[in-house]
Design a protein around this motif. Structure first.
Motif, mmCIF file in Angstrom:
data_model
loop_
_atom_site.group_PDB
_atom_site.id
_atom_site.type_symbol
_atom_site.label_atom_id
_atom_site.label_comp_id
_atom_site.label_asym_id
_atom_site.label_seq_id
_atom_site.Cartn_x
_atom_site.Cartn_y
_atom_site.Cartn_z
ATOM 1 N N VAL A 172 -5.516 3.489 1.507
ATOM 2 C CA VAL A 172 -5.576 2.143 0.948
ATOM 3 C C VAL A 172 -6.925 1.872 0.277
ATOM 4 C CG1 VAL A 172 -6.135 1.208 3.255
ATOM 5 C CG2 VAL A 172 -5.396 -0.331 1.440
ATOM 6 N N TYR A 180 -0.661 4.792 3.990
ATOM 7 C CA TYR A 180 -1.506 3.671 3.564
ATOM 8 C C TYR A 180 -2.809 3.601 4.336
ATOM 9 C CZ TYR A 180 0.985 1.656 7.592
ATOM 10 O OH TYR A 180 1.518 1.441 8.834
ATOM 11 N N THR A 224 3.213 4.048 0.756
ATOM 12 C CA THR A 224 4.143 4.195 1.871
ATOM 13 C C THR A 224 3.770 5.389 2.750
ATOM 14 O OG1 THR A 224 5.888 3.347 0.444
ATOM 15 C CG2 THR A 224 6.582 4.443 2.477
ATOM 16 N N HIS A 284 -4.594 -4.208 5.058
ATOM 17 C CA HIS A 284 -3.332 -3.824 5.677
ATOM 18 C C HIS A 284 -3.321 -4.400 7.074
ATOM 19 C CE1 HIS A 284 -6.316 -0.794 6.536
ATOM 20 N NE2 HIS A 284 -5.544 -0.069 7.311
ATOM 21 N N ASN A 303 0.838 -1.193 0.000
ATOM 22 C CA ASN A 303 0.000 0.000 0.000
ATOM 23 C C ASN A 303 0.876 1.247 0.000
ATOM 24 O OD1 ASN A 303 -2.524 -1.513 0.342
ATOM 25 N ND2 ASN A 303 -1.705 -2.009 2.364
ATOM 26 N N ASN A 359 2.002 -1.858 7.264
ATOM 27 C CA ASN A 359 1.677 -1.801 5.843
ATOM 28 C C ASN A 359 1.298 -3.117 5.177
ATOM 29 O OD1 ASN A 359 1.460 -1.167 3.120
ATOM 30 N ND2 ASN A 359 3.256 0.124 3.080
#
Length: 529
Positions: free
Chosen positions: A71, A67, A64, A285, A62, A466
């Motif tokens: 996302v 995220y 950096t 995530h 996702n 992440n």
């Protein structure tokens, strides 16, 4: 004769199963991949374990640093954050020093299911996180019925759908999970309500799925997100607030109980899906211990600039301490008022500073440079001066040490202009601070800022990390582990390609291993480092 009837019944059942949906997408919001692996191996999640043995599966990556807030918008649109502009539920208003709510319907482009609808594909989108509501010609959509941190009250398209579903299945029994009490009764009550919500949503999903035939049926469980924030210290024996005795009094690990309930719901959906459906499960995530330095960063930045007093910051800390002591019902009613007060206090003094903290999820902090020509009272010139300032700030931040561990507090400083190009990049933080999150942060020090000691005062003991995970099962999809990681922007064009539709101008691309066994080798879309 009996055999003939049995064959006819089997044929009818098979035809019904085929007609439910061509593609079924199930999101597991913030369901941690390491927990999924552990609990599928231990037998706590047998449905996902069975699916994974017969699926293409792999890691997802996702955006950096941002995220958490980007996302799902990146999934919905197929665009990376510099092009859709969302990174958090509250963001700085352009041309001001104030932050304001950024709802899903503020995204500048339509979600991919709107494009599918225009191409005469019949879609059902049921409670995807941070999903904008769109009017569909031949489909249905439900938003914010039972998710973590909903954008607002539940809504549906058509409008008649929501009251029908509410009358049949009820509403969300959980509400805002941050308002749960920290007592035995409060923790057990939240766990039980999350399980009830999972069961209600599963019943709702199966009811709507049976109304097919759908080209796409997309839904998600938000309960893993809530449980991860609230129950992490109970799950993690290394957490400083872990209490094994308390865990025993409530009957075991509530985080595992919630994951197991989701797995039961997943099993029911998979049983109904039928052999002709392509099923994609995305754990968006992850989750881990809530260790970070975001709650200290504003003070760090002020010390670096030599600002010794800030009335707004002092009042903000007092407000946050008072907020945690208020009864849950009162906090629920005052949420919007609290956000406005927070924005007013946090915004004080920003115009006179070279840089300042902007709202982000705690796991990665965001810094905005007070740039001439962009901010109302800019101080730093764009170009060479800006880059020199960022270099100096990065150097100072990476020198700060977590005193208890002796390790650097900051793992990495991300420049968003480099990682997230696009027409909305200017609305993102200039710098994202990725913390070393291996241990609690209570006391930090460097030559530039001195020593700063403070305790995190929030209620969440878990926060995001992440990596995500996906599973894909269906006709023509080989069961294996995919090398490399899949970008979240690639799922929208993948689902569209499965339905013979091409999405125009998106950043993602179809995942060849899902769409066609004969396609060229897949290379995931990059989000930078």
């Amino acid at each position: 004769m009996a055999n003939s009837i049995e064959l006819e019944i089997a044929s009818i059942i098979l035809a019904m199963m085929k007609s439910l949906a061509r593609v079924i997408f199930i999101g597991l919001d913030a369901a941690d991949s390491s927990l999924l692996q552990s609990w599928t191996e231990s037998g706590a999640m047998p449905s996902l374990a069975a699916m994974s043995r017969n699926s293409l599966h792999g890691a997802t990556v996702n955006p950096t640093g941002i995220y958490t807030g980007s996302v799902w918008p990146s999934f919905h649109t197929g665009f990376q954050p510099g092009r859709h502009g969302r990174y958090f539920y509250r963001q700085l208003e352009p041309g001001t020093y104030r932050s304001a709510h950024f709802p899903a319907n503020r995204l500048p482009m339509a979600p991919f299911w709107s494009h599918l609808d225009r191409h005469a594909r019949k879609v059902a989108v049921i409670d995807l996180p941070k999903a904008p509501l769109v009017q569909l010609e031949s489909g249905i959509q439900l938003t914010d019925w039972g998710l973590h941190d909903p954008d607002g009250p539940p809504c549906s398209s058509p409008a008649t759908l929501l009251p029908q579903l509410t009358a049949r299945f009820g509403g969300d029994p959980v509400g805002l999970c941050d308002l749960a009490m920290r007592s035995k009764e409060g923790v057990a009550g939240l766990r039980d309500k999350l399980i009830v919500r999972i069961q209600r949503k599963t019943d709702m999903i199966l009811h709507l799925l049976a109304r097919g035939s759908w080209d796409l049926f997309a839904t998600a469980y938000g309960d893993s997100h809530c449980a991860g924030h609230q129950f992490w210290s109970l799950h993690d024996p290394l957490h400083p607030h872990h209490d094994a005795n308390f865990l025993e009094t409530i009957g075991g690990n509530p985080l595992r109980d919630v994951y197991a309930a989701i797995d039961e719901g997943l099993g029911r959906i998979l049983s109904a899906a039928g052999p002709e459906a392509t099923v994609i499960v995305l754990a968006s995530h992850g989750m881990g211990a809530h260790y970070d330095g975001t709650f200290m960063l504003d003070e760090i930045l002020r010390r670096r600039e030599g600002i010794t007093t800030d009335a707004g910051a002092g009042k903000l800390r007092k407000l946050q301490a008072l907020w945690q002591k208020l009864p849950a019902l009162l906090r629920s009613r005052l949420m919007s008022t609290s956000d406005r007060i927070y924005d007013a206090l946090a915004g004080r003094g920003r115009s006179t500073r070279k840089c300042f903290l902007v709202p982000t999820n705690d796991n990665c902090a965001g810094i905005r440079v007070n740039l001439i020509g962009r901010e109302p009272n800019g101080i730093i010139q764009p170009g060479a001066e800006f880059h020199t300032f960022c270099d100096s700030l990065e150097s100072d931040l990476t020198e700060i040490i977590n005193v208890e561990t002796g390790r650097p507090l900051v793992r990495e400083v991300v420049r968003t202009a480099e990682d997230f190009p696009g027409e909305y990049q200017g609305g993102l933080p200039d710098l994202l601070i990725r913390w070393d999150r291996g241990a609690p942060v209570r006391k930090v020090a460097s030559e530039k800022i001195g020593t700063l000691e403070r305790e995190y005062g929030g209620v969440r003991t878990g926060d995001h990390r992440n990596p995500g995970k996906f599973f894909a099962h269906g006709p023509g999809i080989a069961a294996c582990e995919l090398a490399g990681s899949v970008a979240v922007t690639d799922f929208a064009p993948t689902i569209a390609a499965l339905l013979d539709v091409e999405l125009p101008d998106v950043d993602g691309k179809p995942i060849a291993s899902i769409c066609s066994a004969n396609s060229a080798e897949y290379e995931p879309t990059s989000f930078g480092t």
